[in-house]
Write a protein that holds these residues in place. Structure first.
Motif, short mmCIF file in Angstrom:
data_model
loop_
_atom_site.label_atom_id
_atom_site.label_comp_id
_atom_site.label_asym_id
_atom_site.label_seq_id
_atom_site.Cartn_x
_atom_site.Cartn_y
_atom_site.Cartn_z
N MET A 17 13.82 -0.87 41.75
CA MET A 17 12.39 -1.07 41.55
C MET A 17 12.08 -2.14 40.51
O MET A 17 10.93 -2.33 40.14
CB MET A 17 11.74 0.26 41.13
CG MET A 17 11.90 1.37 42.15
SD MET A 17 11.22 0.92 43.76
CE MET A 17 9.47 0.91 43.40
N TYR A 19 16.13 3.22 48.36
CA TYR A 19 15.26 3.85 47.36
C TYR A 19 14.69 5.20 47.83
O TYR A 19 14.80 6.21 47.13
CB TYR A 19 14.13 2.91 46.95
CG TYR A 19 13.09 3.58 46.08
CD1 TYR A 19 13.40 4.00 44.78
CD2 TYR A 19 11.81 3.85 46.58
CE1 TYR A 19 12.46 4.66 44.01
CE2 TYR A 19 10.87 4.50 45.81
CZ TYR A 19 11.20 4.91 44.52
OH TYR A 19 10.27 5.57 43.76
N VAL A 65 17.33 3.69 40.53
CA VAL A 65 15.91 3.40 40.70
C VAL A 65 15.50 2.22 39.83
O VAL A 65 14.72 1.35 40.26
CB VAL A 65 15.06 4.65 40.37
CG1 VAL A 65 13.59 4.28 40.28
CG2 VAL A 65 15.30 5.73 41.43
N ARG A 76 17.29 -2.58 49.53
CA ARG A 76 15.88 -2.20 49.69
C ARG A 76 15.49 -2.19 51.17
O ARG A 76 14.75 -1.32 51.62
CB ARG A 76 15.00 -3.18 48.91
CG ARG A 76 15.17 -3.08 47.40
CD ARG A 76 14.21 -4.01 46.67
NE ARG A 76 14.50 -4.02 45.24
CZ ARG A 76 15.03 -5.05 44.58
NH1 ARG A 76 15.30 -6.18 45.23
NH2 ARG A 76 15.25 -4.97 43.29
#
Length: 392
Positions: free
Chosen positions: A348, A321, A344, A316
C-alpha cells in the motif's frame, strides 16, 4: 535424564564393536538416550567425548555393514541387520541433531551422506515398498540428513552428492500410496539446504525442474511436507535475481497464496485479476491450519515485495493485498499478523518519489529446522546367552 555418567558412556561405546546384533541395537538405543539431557553444554560435552571415541566413524561403519552373517556357525535372522542399521541411523541422527557443527563435520568426514545414499538406493526399491522396517529405515535416513544439513558442512556434503539429492526429490515427488510417508522429511532437508545460496540455486535450476516437483506438497495432507516446502519456498525468495522468473514464469505467488486463502470469499472487485483458484472452492476452501507454516508463506510474500517496484506492481495485480487482508481478519497468531502488516506496508506504499532502499524493512534470515529422532530409552542391557537362541 538430567545429566550423564561418562563411565556409562564409555561402556555404551564399547558395545558398538560387539558382533552380536542385539547388543549393537541396545548400544545405539542407549546412545540416543544419552543425548536427552537438559543442559545444552552437557550435550556438547558428551558429543566431544563421542568424537574422541570415533563414534561417528563406528556408526557410519555399522550403516555400511550392519551385521555379520553368522555367529559361531549359527545364521543370523535377516531382520537383525535391519534393526542394527535402524539403530545406527537413529543414533547418528541424534548426535548430529544435538551436537551441532562439531559432530556434523565428523560425520561428513566419515562419508555419511554417501553411506546413507546407498541405504536409500537399496531400501527405496519397489520390492521393499510397504515393509515396515524398510519404511522406518528410509524415514531415519531422511531425518539424519535433515539434522545434518542444519550445519554448513552438512549442506555442502549433501549438495556435493547430486545423485542422492535427486533421488530424494524424485521419491518425495511420488510417495507410495500403499505405505507410510517415509520421505516426508525430504521437505525438511530442502528447507535446510536452501539456507545457503548454493542450495537455493540447486532448487531453482531450470533444467532439473526440482521446484516444480516439490511445490505440489504445499497442499499435501502431511503437515511435515507442507511446513518444509513452505520453508524452502520462503528461502528461495531470497534470490532477488530470480524473483522476476519466480513471479512471472513459475507463478510462485499463486503457489504461496492458495494455502493462505480460506472460506470467507472475496468481493467482486477483488476477484478481478486474482487467480480463480483462490476463491472458486467457496465455503469449502480450507486455509493452512499450522500457524508456523502460514508465517513462512507470508514471509515469502514479504521477501518478494522487497525485490522491487515492478514485482510489487505484479503482486498488486494478482490481488495479494486482499488475500493477506482477509487472512489477517481470522489470524490468531500475533507473529503472522505482524508479518502481514509488513506486507501491507509494502503493498500500500506510495511508490512515486520513494527513495527507500528495497528490503530495509526486512529482518528475515534463511530458515532452517530440525527433527527429533527417537524418544529417550534405557541404558544397554545385553541379552542373556539363553535368550540369544530364541532371537528371531
Amino acid at each position: 535424564m538430567s545429566g550423564f555418567d561418562f563411565a556409562i558412556l564409555t561402556e555404551i561405546v564399547s558395545f558398538l564393536d560387539n558382533s552380536r546384533p542385539d547388543v549393537c541395537v541396545e548400544a545405539t538405543t542407549a546412545l540416543v538416550a544419552s543425548l536427552q539431557v537438559d543442559d545444552g553444554l552437557q550435550v556438547r560435552s558428551n558429543c566431544a567425548h563421542y568424537l574422541e571415541n570415533e563414534v561417528p566413524k563406528k556408526l557410519c561403519s555399522l550403516i555400511s555393514n550392519p551385521c555379520v552373517s553368522e555367529i559361531e556357525g549359527k545364521k543370523i535372522n535377516p531382520s537383525w541387520p535391519m534393526k542394527v542399521l535402524l539403530g545406527s541411523l537413529d543414533a547418528l541422527g541424534s548426535m548430529v541433531g544435538e551436537g551441532g557443527e562439531m559432530v556434523a563435520e565428523a560425520a561428513c568426514e566419515c562419508g555419511v551422506v554417501g553411506r546413507v545414499g546407498e541405504v536409500i538406493m537399496e531400501y527405496s526399491h519397489t520390492s521393499k515398498r510397504g515393509v515396515e522396517a524398510a519404511d522406518k529405515i528410509l524415514d531415519s535416513c531422511c531425518r539424519l540428513l535433515a539434522n545434518l544439513c542444519r550445519s554448513e558442512c552438512g549442506c555442502t556434503a549433501i549438495l556435493d552428492k547430486e545423485g542422492v539429492l535427486a533421488k530424494l526429490i524424485n521419491e518425495f515427488e511420488s510417495p507410495a500410496a500403499d505405505c507410510w510417508d517415509r520421505f516426508q522429511h525430504v521437505a525438511t532437508v530442502l528447507m535446510n539446504v536452501t539456507q545457503v545460496e548454493r542450495g537455493r540455486k540447486v532448487l531453482l535450476k531450470i533444467s532439473d525442474g526440482f521446484l516444480d516437483k516439490v511445490t505440489p506438497s504445499l497442499t499435501a495432507n502431511n503437515s511435515v511436507r507442507r511446513a518444509g516446502i513452505a520453508g524452502a519456498i520462503r528461502n528461495v525468495c531470497f534470490e532477488k535475481d530470480s524473483s522476476w522468473w519466480l513471479i512471472h514464469e513459475k507463478k510462485i505467488v499463486d503457489v504461496i497464496c492458495y494455502p493462505l486463502c480460506g472460506p470467507e470469499g472475496f468481493d467482486m472487485d477483488d476477484k478481478i485479476g486474482m487467480t480463480p483458484n483462490m476463491w472458486m472452492e467457496g465455503p469449502d476452501k480450507k486455509r493452512e491450519p499450522d500457524a508456523d507454516t502460514r508465517k513462512l508463506l507470508v514471509e515469502a510474500i514479504l521477501l518478494l515485495c522487497a525485490t522491487g517496484r515492478k514485482n510489487r506492481e505484479k503482486l498488486r495485480e494478482l490481488k495479494v493485498y486482499p488475500i493477506v487482508k482477509t487472512l489477517d481478519l481470522s489470524e490468531e497468531s500475533e507473529e503472522v499478523s505482524n508479518k502481514i502488516s509488513e506486507c501491507v506496508q509494502f503493498l500500500m506504499r506510495d511508490e512515486e518519489g520513494c527513495e527507500r532502499i528495497e528490503g530495509e524493512m526486512l529482518a528475515i534470515e534463511p530458515e532452517q529446522t530440525s527433527v527429533d529422532v527417537m524418544e529417550p530409552a534405557g541404558r544397554v542391557k545385553p541379552m542373556k546367552p539363553e535368550d540369544w537362541d530364541a532371537v528371531d
